[in-house]
Design an enzyme around this catalytic site. Structure first.
Site, short mmCIF file in Angstrom:
data_model
loop_
_atom_site.label_atom_id
_atom_site.label_comp_id
_atom_site.label_asym_id
_atom_site.label_seq_id
_atom_site.Cartn_x
_atom_site.Cartn_y
_atom_site.Cartn_z
N HIS A 23 0.84 -1.20 0.00
CA HIS A 23 0.00 0.00 0.00
C HIS A 23 0.87 1.25 0.00
O HIS A 23 0.75 2.12 0.86
CB HIS A 23 -0.95 0.02 1.20
N HIS A 79 -11.63 -9.45 -6.23
CA HIS A 79 -11.29 -8.13 -5.70
C HIS A 79 -10.47 -7.40 -6.76
O HIS A 79 -9.59 -7.99 -7.39
CB HIS A 79 -10.50 -8.31 -4.40
N GLU A 81 -8.45 -4.67 -6.46
CA GLU A 81 -7.23 -3.95 -6.09
C GLU A 81 -6.07 -4.45 -6.97
O GLU A 81 -6.00 -5.62 -7.32
CB GLU A 81 -6.93 -4.20 -4.60
N ASP A 83 -3.11 -5.42 -6.70
CA ASP A 83 -2.28 -6.58 -6.36
C ASP A 83 -2.97 -7.89 -6.77
O ASP A 83 -2.33 -8.95 -6.77
CB ASP A 83 -1.92 -6.60 -4.88
N HIS A 145 -11.80 -5.89 2.16
CA HIS A 145 -11.82 -4.58 2.78
C HIS A 145 -12.12 -3.44 1.80
O HIS A 145 -11.93 -2.26 2.12
CB HIS A 145 -10.48 -4.31 3.48
N ASP A 164 -8.72 -11.34 0.25
CA ASP A 164 -7.90 -10.74 1.31
C ASP A 164 -8.25 -11.27 2.70
O ASP A 164 -7.40 -11.30 3.59
CB ASP A 164 -8.03 -9.21 1.30
N TYR A 192 -2.10 -8.32 9.99
CA TYR A 192 -2.92 -8.03 8.82
C TYR A 192 -4.31 -7.56 9.25
O TYR A 192 -4.83 -6.55 8.75
CB TYR A 192 -3.02 -9.29 7.96
N HIS A 225 -3.33 -13.78 -0.26
CA HIS A 225 -1.98 -13.46 0.22
C HIS A 225 -1.58 -14.51 1.25
O HIS A 225 -2.36 -14.85 2.15
CB HIS A 225 -1.92 -12.08 0.91
#
Length: 395
Positions: A23, A79, A81, A83, A145, A164, A192, A225
Protein backbone atom coordinates in the site's frame (compact mmCIF):
# COMPACT_ATOMS: atom_id res chain seq x y z
CA UNK A 1 6.06 -21.79 -10.86
CA UNK A 2 2.84 -23.70 -10.23
CA UNK A 3 1.78 -25.91 -7.36
CA UNK A 4 -0.99 -28.51 -7.25
CA UNK A 5 -3.29 -27.72 -4.32
CA UNK A 6 -5.88 -30.45 -4.87
CA UNK A 7 -6.89 -32.79 -7.68
CA UNK A 8 -8.56 -29.95 -9.56
CA UNK A 9 -6.96 -26.76 -8.19
CA UNK A 10 -3.48 -25.49 -9.05
CA UNK A 11 -1.75 -22.45 -7.51
CA UNK A 12 -0.37 -20.23 -10.28
CA UNK A 13 0.54 -17.12 -8.28
CA UNK A 14 3.76 -15.34 -7.37
CA UNK A 15 5.79 -15.37 -4.15
CA UNK A 16 7.31 -11.94 -3.57
CA UNK A 17 10.29 -12.60 -1.32
CA UNK A 18 11.71 -9.07 -1.57
CA UNK A 19 8.59 -7.05 -0.74
CA UNK A 20 9.17 -4.85 2.31
CA UNK A 21 6.29 -2.38 2.07
CA UNK A 22 2.74 -2.52 0.75
CA UNK A 23 0.00 0.00 0.00
CA UNK A 24 2.79 2.37 -0.96
CA UNK A 25 4.76 2.75 2.24
CA UNK A 26 1.77 2.27 4.55
CA UNK A 27 2.20 -1.39 5.50
CA UNK A 28 5.47 -3.10 6.39
CA UNK A 29 6.02 -6.60 5.03
CA UNK A 30 9.02 -7.92 6.95
CA UNK A 31 8.42 -11.44 5.64
CA UNK A 32 7.47 -10.56 2.07
CA UNK A 33 4.14 -11.66 0.62
CA UNK A 34 2.52 -13.64 -2.16
CA UNK A 35 -0.16 -12.98 -4.75
CA UNK A 36 -2.19 -16.15 -4.91
CA UNK A 37 -3.93 -17.01 -8.16
CA UNK A 38 -5.58 -20.35 -8.84
CA UNK A 39 -6.64 -22.50 -11.78
CA UNK A 40 -9.69 -24.72 -11.36
CA UNK A 41 -9.97 -27.51 -13.93
CA UNK A 42 -13.38 -29.11 -14.35
CA UNK A 43 -15.22 -29.50 -17.66
CA UNK A 44 -14.66 -25.74 -17.76
CA UNK A 45 -11.43 -24.06 -16.69
CA UNK A 46 -11.49 -21.10 -14.32
CA UNK A 47 -8.75 -18.64 -13.41
CA UNK A 48 -9.22 -17.18 -9.93
CA UNK A 49 -7.62 -13.71 -9.59
CA UNK A 50 -4.23 -12.66 -10.99
CA UNK A 51 -1.13 -10.98 -9.52
CA UNK A 52 0.35 -7.53 -8.91
CA UNK A 53 1.35 -5.35 -11.87
CA UNK A 54 5.18 -5.74 -11.57
CA UNK A 55 4.79 -9.50 -12.10
CA UNK A 56 2.15 -9.29 -14.84
CA UNK A 57 4.24 -10.43 -17.81
CA UNK A 58 5.93 -13.15 -15.77
CA UNK A 59 2.50 -14.34 -14.63
CA UNK A 60 1.14 -14.58 -18.17
CA UNK A 61 4.28 -16.32 -19.39
CA UNK A 62 4.13 -18.90 -16.57
CA UNK A 63 0.42 -19.37 -17.14
CA UNK A 64 1.11 -20.22 -20.78
CA UNK A 65 3.45 -22.97 -19.61
CA UNK A 66 0.66 -24.33 -17.43
CA UNK A 67 -2.25 -24.13 -19.87
CA UNK A 68 -3.23 -22.96 -23.33
CA UNK A 69 -4.70 -19.57 -22.41
CA UNK A 70 -7.56 -20.06 -24.89
CA UNK A 71 -8.73 -22.98 -22.76
CA UNK A 72 -9.51 -20.61 -19.87
CA UNK A 73 -13.29 -20.34 -19.98
CA UNK A 74 -13.86 -17.89 -17.12
CA UNK A 75 -11.90 -15.41 -15.04
CA UNK A 76 -13.08 -14.71 -11.49
CA UNK A 77 -11.99 -11.41 -9.92
CA UNK A 78 -12.84 -11.54 -6.23
CA UNK A 79 -11.29 -8.13 -5.70
CA UNK A 80 -10.16 -5.36 -8.06
CA UNK A 81 -7.23 -3.95 -6.09
CA UNK A 82 -4.12 -3.91 -8.35
CA UNK A 83 -2.28 -6.58 -6.36
CA UNK A 84 -4.99 -8.99 -7.59
CA UNK A 85 -6.07 -7.48 -10.91
CA UNK A 86 -2.66 -6.23 -11.99
CA UNK A 87 -2.07 -8.84 -14.70
CA UNK A 88 -5.44 -8.40 -16.40
CA UNK A 89 -4.23 -5.98 -19.08
CA UNK A 90 -1.50 -8.34 -20.31
CA UNK A 91 -3.72 -11.39 -19.91
CA UNK A 92 -6.69 -9.91 -21.76
CA UNK A 93 -4.49 -9.02 -24.73
CA UNK A 94 -4.18 -12.78 -25.18
CA UNK A 95 -7.82 -13.75 -24.47
CA UNK A 96 -9.84 -10.53 -24.89
CA UNK A 97 -13.30 -12.10 -25.01
CA UNK A 98 -13.02 -14.28 -21.91
CA UNK A 99 -15.78 -13.32 -19.44
CA UNK A 100 -14.68 -11.72 -16.17
CA UNK A 101 -16.96 -12.46 -13.21
CA UNK A 102 -16.99 -9.84 -10.45
CA UNK A 103 -19.35 -7.68 -8.43
CA UNK A 104 -20.84 -4.50 -9.89
CA UNK A 105 -18.39 -2.47 -7.81
CA UNK A 106 -15.62 -4.74 -9.04
CA UNK A 107 -16.48 -3.95 -12.65
CA UNK A 108 -16.43 -0.21 -11.96
CA UNK A 109 -13.10 -0.39 -10.13
CA UNK A 110 -11.39 -2.61 -12.72
CA UNK A 111 -12.52 -0.21 -15.46
CA UNK A 112 -11.26 2.67 -13.34
CA UNK A 113 -7.82 1.08 -13.05
CA UNK A 114 -7.46 -0.55 -16.45
CA UNK A 115 -9.64 1.72 -18.62
CA UNK A 116 -10.86 -1.23 -20.64
CA UNK A 117 -14.42 -2.42 -21.26
CA UNK A 118 -13.98 -6.18 -21.25
CA UNK A 119 -16.67 -8.86 -21.16
CA UNK A 120 -17.78 -8.31 -17.57
CA UNK A 121 -20.41 -10.50 -15.91
CA UNK A 122 -21.55 -8.98 -12.63
CA UNK A 123 -22.70 -11.25 -9.82
CA UNK A 124 -24.22 -10.97 -6.36
CA UNK A 125 -24.54 -13.20 -3.31
CA UNK A 126 -26.11 -16.54 -4.18
CA UNK A 127 -25.34 -16.43 -7.89
CA UNK A 128 -23.69 -19.58 -9.19
CA UNK A 129 -21.58 -20.63 -12.14
CA UNK A 130 -21.71 -24.23 -13.39
CA UNK A 131 -18.29 -25.42 -14.48
CA UNK A 132 -19.13 -29.05 -15.25
CA UNK A 133 -19.45 -31.58 -12.46
CA UNK A 134 -19.23 -28.80 -9.91
CA UNK A 135 -20.18 -25.17 -9.46
CA UNK A 136 -18.96 -21.91 -8.00
CA UNK A 137 -21.10 -19.86 -5.64
CA UNK A 138 -20.46 -16.14 -5.21
CA UNK A 139 -20.76 -14.35 -1.86
CA UNK A 140 -20.40 -10.57 -1.73
CA UNK A 141 -18.09 -9.43 1.07
CA UNK A 142 -18.50 -5.70 0.80
CA UNK A 143 -15.89 -3.67 2.75
CA UNK A 144 -13.70 -6.66 3.51
CA UNK A 145 -11.82 -4.58 2.78
CA UNK A 146 -13.01 -2.77 -0.41
CA UNK A 147 -16.56 -2.19 -1.68
CA UNK A 148 -16.12 -4.75 -4.46
CA UNK A 149 -14.77 -7.70 -2.48
CA UNK A 150 -16.42 -11.11 -2.76
CA UNK A 151 -15.73 -14.72 -1.82
CA UNK A 152 -16.11 -17.64 -4.19
CA UNK A 153 -17.05 -21.08 -2.91
CA UNK A 154 -16.09 -24.17 -4.92
CA UNK A 155 -18.26 -27.14 -3.98
CA UNK A 156 -16.09 -29.69 -5.81
CA UNK A 157 -13.37 -29.53 -3.15
CA UNK A 158 -15.23 -27.56 -0.43
CA UNK A 159 -12.87 -24.60 -0.91
CA UNK A 160 -13.60 -21.01 0.06
CA UNK A 161 -11.59 -18.59 -2.08
CA UNK A 162 -11.57 -15.71 0.39
CA UNK A 163 -9.31 -13.18 -1.31
CA UNK A 164 -7.90 -10.74 1.31
CA UNK A 165 -9.91 -12.12 4.23
CA UNK A 166 -7.98 -14.62 6.39
CA UNK A 167 -4.74 -13.76 4.56
CA UNK A 168 -1.32 -12.55 5.63
CA UNK A 169 1.61 -10.80 4.01
CA UNK A 170 3.89 -13.78 4.35
CA UNK A 171 6.19 -15.28 1.73
CA UNK A 172 6.60 -19.03 2.08
CA UNK A 173 7.12 -21.90 -0.31
CA UNK A 174 5.49 -24.18 2.29
CA UNK A 175 2.05 -22.99 1.09
CA UNK A 176 -0.08 -24.61 3.81
CA UNK A 177 -0.74 -23.70 7.44
CA UNK A 178 0.16 -27.18 8.72
CA UNK A 179 3.64 -26.79 7.22
CA UNK A 180 4.35 -23.14 8.07
CA UNK A 181 5.79 -21.83 11.33
CA UNK A 182 2.64 -21.37 13.42
CA UNK A 183 3.91 -18.42 15.49
CA UNK A 184 5.09 -16.51 12.41
CA UNK A 185 1.84 -17.26 10.62
CA UNK A 186 -0.38 -16.04 13.46
CA UNK A 187 1.77 -12.95 14.02
CA UNK A 188 1.34 -11.98 10.37
CA UNK A 189 -2.38 -12.84 10.47
CA UNK A 190 -3.11 -10.62 13.48
CA UNK A 191 -0.94 -7.82 12.06
CA UNK A 192 -2.92 -8.03 8.82
CA UNK A 193 -6.22 -7.87 10.68
CA UNK A 194 -5.15 -5.06 13.01
CA UNK A 195 -3.81 -2.79 10.29
CA UNK A 196 -6.24 -3.49 7.46
CA UNK A 197 -9.52 -4.96 8.69
CA UNK A 198 -10.04 -3.34 12.10
CA UNK A 199 -12.30 -0.52 10.77
CA UNK A 200 -14.57 -3.13 9.18
CA UNK A 201 -14.95 -5.44 12.18
CA UNK A 202 -18.74 -5.13 12.26
CA UNK A 203 -18.82 -6.29 8.63
CA UNK A 204 -16.49 -9.18 9.49
CA UNK A 205 -18.86 -10.51 12.15
CA UNK A 206 -21.94 -10.19 9.94
CA UNK A 207 -20.27 -11.75 6.92
CA UNK A 208 -18.89 -14.71 8.84
CA UNK A 209 -22.29 -15.30 10.41
CA UNK A 210 -23.87 -15.13 6.96
CA UNK A 211 -21.39 -17.59 5.44
CA UNK A 212 -21.85 -19.99 8.36
CA UNK A 213 -25.63 -19.79 7.90
CA UNK A 214 -25.23 -21.33 4.43
CA UNK A 215 -23.95 -24.54 6.10
CA UNK A 216 -21.29 -24.97 3.45
CA UNK A 217 -18.57 -27.46 4.36
CA UNK A 218 -15.17 -25.73 4.22
CA UNK A 219 -12.19 -28.05 3.95
CA UNK A 220 -9.80 -25.37 2.77
CA UNK A 221 -9.55 -21.56 2.69
CA UNK A 222 -7.50 -20.32 -0.26
CA UNK A 223 -6.49 -16.74 0.47
CA UNK A 224 -4.99 -14.25 -1.96
CA UNK A 225 -1.98 -13.46 0.22
CA UNK A 226 0.21 -15.83 2.17
CA UNK A 227 -0.61 -19.27 3.52
CA UNK A 228 -3.53 -21.50 2.54
CA UNK A 229 -5.58 -22.87 5.46
CA UNK A 230 -6.14 -26.61 5.02
CA UNK A 231 -5.56 -28.00 8.54
CA UNK A 232 -8.62 -27.07 10.60
CA UNK A 233 -9.42 -23.96 8.51
CA UNK A 234 -12.13 -22.97 10.97
CA UNK A 235 -9.37 -21.87 13.37
CA UNK A 236 -8.75 -18.67 11.41
CA UNK A 237 -12.49 -18.05 11.11
CA UNK A 238 -12.77 -18.35 14.89
CA UNK A 239 -9.82 -15.99 15.31
CA UNK A 240 -11.46 -13.41 13.06
CA UNK A 241 -14.64 -13.60 15.13
CA UNK A 242 -12.54 -13.07 18.26
CA UNK A 243 -10.52 -10.22 16.77
CA UNK A 244 -13.63 -8.53 15.36
CA UNK A 245 -15.36 -8.16 18.71
CA UNK A 246 -13.40 -5.37 20.43
CA UNK A 247 -10.39 -7.61 20.94
CA UNK A 248 -7.99 -6.91 23.78
CA UNK A 249 -5.51 -8.74 25.94
CA UNK A 250 -4.23 -7.90 29.41
CA UNK A 251 -1.74 -5.48 27.92
CA UNK A 252 -0.89 -1.79 28.17
CA UNK A 253 1.22 -0.21 25.45
CA UNK A 254 3.15 3.04 25.81
CA UNK A 255 4.02 4.90 22.61
CA UNK A 256 6.25 7.96 22.66
CA UNK A 257 8.74 10.09 20.78
CA UNK A 258 11.33 12.27 22.45
CA UNK A 259 13.82 15.00 21.47
CA UNK A 260 16.20 14.85 24.45
CA UNK A 261 14.99 11.70 26.23
CA UNK A 262 12.82 13.52 28.76
CA UNK A 263 9.62 11.97 27.44
CA UNK A 264 11.39 8.62 27.17
CA UNK A 265 12.28 8.81 30.87
CA UNK A 266 8.64 9.60 31.63
CA UNK A 267 7.48 6.56 29.62
CA UNK A 268 9.82 4.24 31.46
CA UNK A 269 8.82 5.62 34.86
CA UNK A 270 5.09 5.33 34.07
CA UNK A 271 5.68 1.73 32.96
CA UNK A 272 7.49 1.02 36.25
CA UNK A 273 4.52 2.34 38.17
CA UNK A 274 2.11 0.19 36.19
CA UNK A 275 4.15 -2.96 36.87
CA UNK A 276 4.56 -2.14 40.56
CA UNK A 277 0.80 -1.88 40.85
CA UNK A 278 -0.11 -4.86 38.64
CA UNK A 279 2.50 -7.52 38.01
CA UNK A 280 0.18 -9.54 35.76
CA UNK A 281 -0.36 -6.91 33.09
CA UNK A 282 1.91 -7.00 30.03
CA UNK A 283 3.58 -3.63 29.46
CA UNK A 284 5.26 -2.74 26.17
CA UNK A 285 7.04 0.49 25.23
CA UNK A 286 7.67 1.75 21.69
CA UNK A 287 9.42 4.80 20.34
CA UNK A 288 7.19 5.76 17.41
CA UNK A 289 10.10 7.50 15.69
CA UNK A 290 12.21 4.33 15.67
CA UNK A 291 9.79 1.40 15.71
CA UNK A 292 7.77 0.06 12.79
CA UNK A 293 4.39 1.79 12.76
CA UNK A 294 2.43 -1.31 11.75
CA UNK A 295 4.03 -3.36 14.51
CA UNK A 296 3.00 -0.63 16.96
CA UNK A 297 -0.57 -0.69 15.62
CA UNK A 298 -0.66 -4.46 16.13
CA UNK A 299 0.29 -3.97 19.78
CA UNK A 300 -2.37 -1.25 20.18
CA UNK A 301 -4.89 -3.72 18.75
CA UNK A 302 -3.89 -6.25 21.42
CA UNK A 303 -3.99 -3.70 24.27
CA UNK A 304 -6.79 -2.83 26.64
CA UNK A 305 -5.23 0.59 27.18
CA UNK A 306 -2.50 2.78 25.76
CA UNK A 307 -0.51 5.85 26.77
CA UNK A 308 0.81 8.18 24.08
CA UNK A 309 3.57 10.70 24.73
CA UNK A 310 5.44 13.49 23.02
CA UNK A 311 7.32 16.57 23.99
CA UNK A 312 5.94 19.89 22.79
CA UNK A 313 7.57 21.28 19.66
CA UNK A 314 6.52 24.37 17.68
CA UNK A 315 3.22 24.49 19.58
CA UNK A 316 2.54 20.92 18.56
CA UNK A 317 3.76 17.33 18.81
CA UNK A 318 6.52 15.35 17.16
CA UNK A 319 5.72 14.10 13.65
CA UNK A 320 5.94 10.37 14.42
CA UNK A 321 3.46 10.83 17.28
CA UNK A 322 1.11 12.75 15.01
CA UNK A 323 1.39 10.01 12.38
CA UNK A 324 0.60 7.12 14.72
CA UNK A 325 -2.34 9.05 16.18
CA UNK A 326 -3.68 9.60 12.66
CA UNK A 327 -3.35 5.88 11.90
CA UNK A 328 -5.24 5.01 15.08
CA UNK A 329 -7.97 7.53 14.29
CA UNK A 330 -8.53 5.91 10.90
CA UNK A 331 -8.62 2.39 12.33
CA UNK A 332 -11.37 3.32 14.80
CA UNK A 333 -10.45 1.01 17.66
CA UNK A 334 -13.28 0.19 20.04
CA UNK A 335 -13.45 -0.33 23.82
CA UNK A 336 -9.90 0.81 24.59
CA UNK A 337 -8.77 3.33 27.19
CA UNK A 338 -6.01 5.90 26.87
CA UNK A 339 -4.18 8.91 28.27
CA UNK A 340 -1.36 11.24 27.26
CA UNK A 341 1.98 12.30 28.70
CA UNK A 342 4.91 14.46 27.67
CA UNK A 343 7.66 16.88 28.58
CA UNK A 344 7.83 20.59 27.72
CA UNK A 345 9.95 23.67 28.10
CA UNK A 346 7.54 26.57 27.93
CA UNK A 347 4.27 26.01 25.98
CA UNK A 348 3.31 22.51 27.07
CA UNK A 349 0.47 21.94 24.58
CA UNK A 350 1.40 18.38 23.61
CA UNK A 351 -0.54 16.51 26.30
CA UNK A 352 -3.75 18.38 25.57
CA UNK A 353 -3.31 17.87 21.81
CA UNK A 354 -2.64 14.15 22.15
CA UNK A 355 -5.65 13.77 24.44
CA UNK A 356 -7.90 15.40 21.85
CA UNK A 357 -6.52 13.17 19.10
CA UNK A 358 -7.07 10.06 21.20
CA UNK A 359 -10.62 11.15 21.93
CA UNK A 360 -11.18 11.73 18.21
CA UNK A 361 -9.86 8.22 17.60
CA UNK A 362 -12.56 6.69 19.79
CA UNK A 363 -10.50 5.97 22.91
CA UNK A 364 -12.00 6.40 26.36
CA UNK A 365 -9.83 9.02 28.04
CA UNK A 366 -8.85 8.05 31.59
CA UNK A 367 -7.69 11.48 32.77
CA UNK A 368 -6.04 14.73 31.65
CA UNK A 369 -2.62 13.08 31.38
CA UNK A 370 0.68 14.11 32.90
CA UNK A 371 3.39 16.54 31.80
CA UNK A 372 6.78 17.38 33.22
CA UNK A 373 8.82 20.53 32.62
CA UNK A 374 12.25 20.08 31.09
CA UNK A 375 14.10 16.92 32.11
CA UNK A 376 12.22 15.19 34.96
CA UNK A 377 14.24 14.93 38.17
CA UNK A 378 13.74 12.23 40.80
CA UNK A 379 10.61 13.95 42.07
CA UNK A 380 9.29 14.16 38.51
CA UNK A 381 10.01 10.48 37.89
CA UNK A 382 8.29 9.62 41.14
CA UNK A 383 5.22 11.54 39.95
CA UNK A 384 5.31 9.50 36.74
CA UNK A 385 5.50 6.23 38.64
CA UNK A 386 2.55 7.28 40.79
CA UNK A 387 0.71 8.28 37.64
CA UNK A 388 1.30 4.78 36.21
CA UNK A 389 -0.14 3.23 39.38
CA UNK A 390 -3.20 5.48 39.20
CA UNK A 391 -3.69 4.78 35.50
CA UNK A 392 -3.73 1.01 35.84
CA UNK A 393 -6.02 1.20 38.89
CA UNK A 394 -8.68 2.85 36.73
CA UNK A 395 -8.82 0.14 34.06
Amino acid sequence: MSFKITNTVTWVGKIDWELRSFHGEEYSTHRGSSYNSYLIRDEKTVLMDTVWVPFSKEFVSNLKNEIDLKKIDYIIMNHAEPDHSGALIDLMKEIPDTPIYCTKNGKDIIKGHCHEDWNFVTVKTGDTLDIGKNKLTFIEARMLHWPDTMFTYYNGENILFSNDAFGQHYASELMFNDKADYDELMQEAIKYYANILTPYSSFVVKKIQEVLSFNLPVDMICTSHGIIWRDNPSQIINKYMEWAQNYKENQITLIYDSMWNSTRRMAEAIAEGIKESNKDVVVKIYNSGKSDKNDIITEVFKSKAILVGSCTINNGILSSTAAILEMMRGLRFKDKKAAAFGSFGWGGESVKMITEELKEGGFEIINDGIKEKWRPDEEGLKRCREYGKEFVSRL
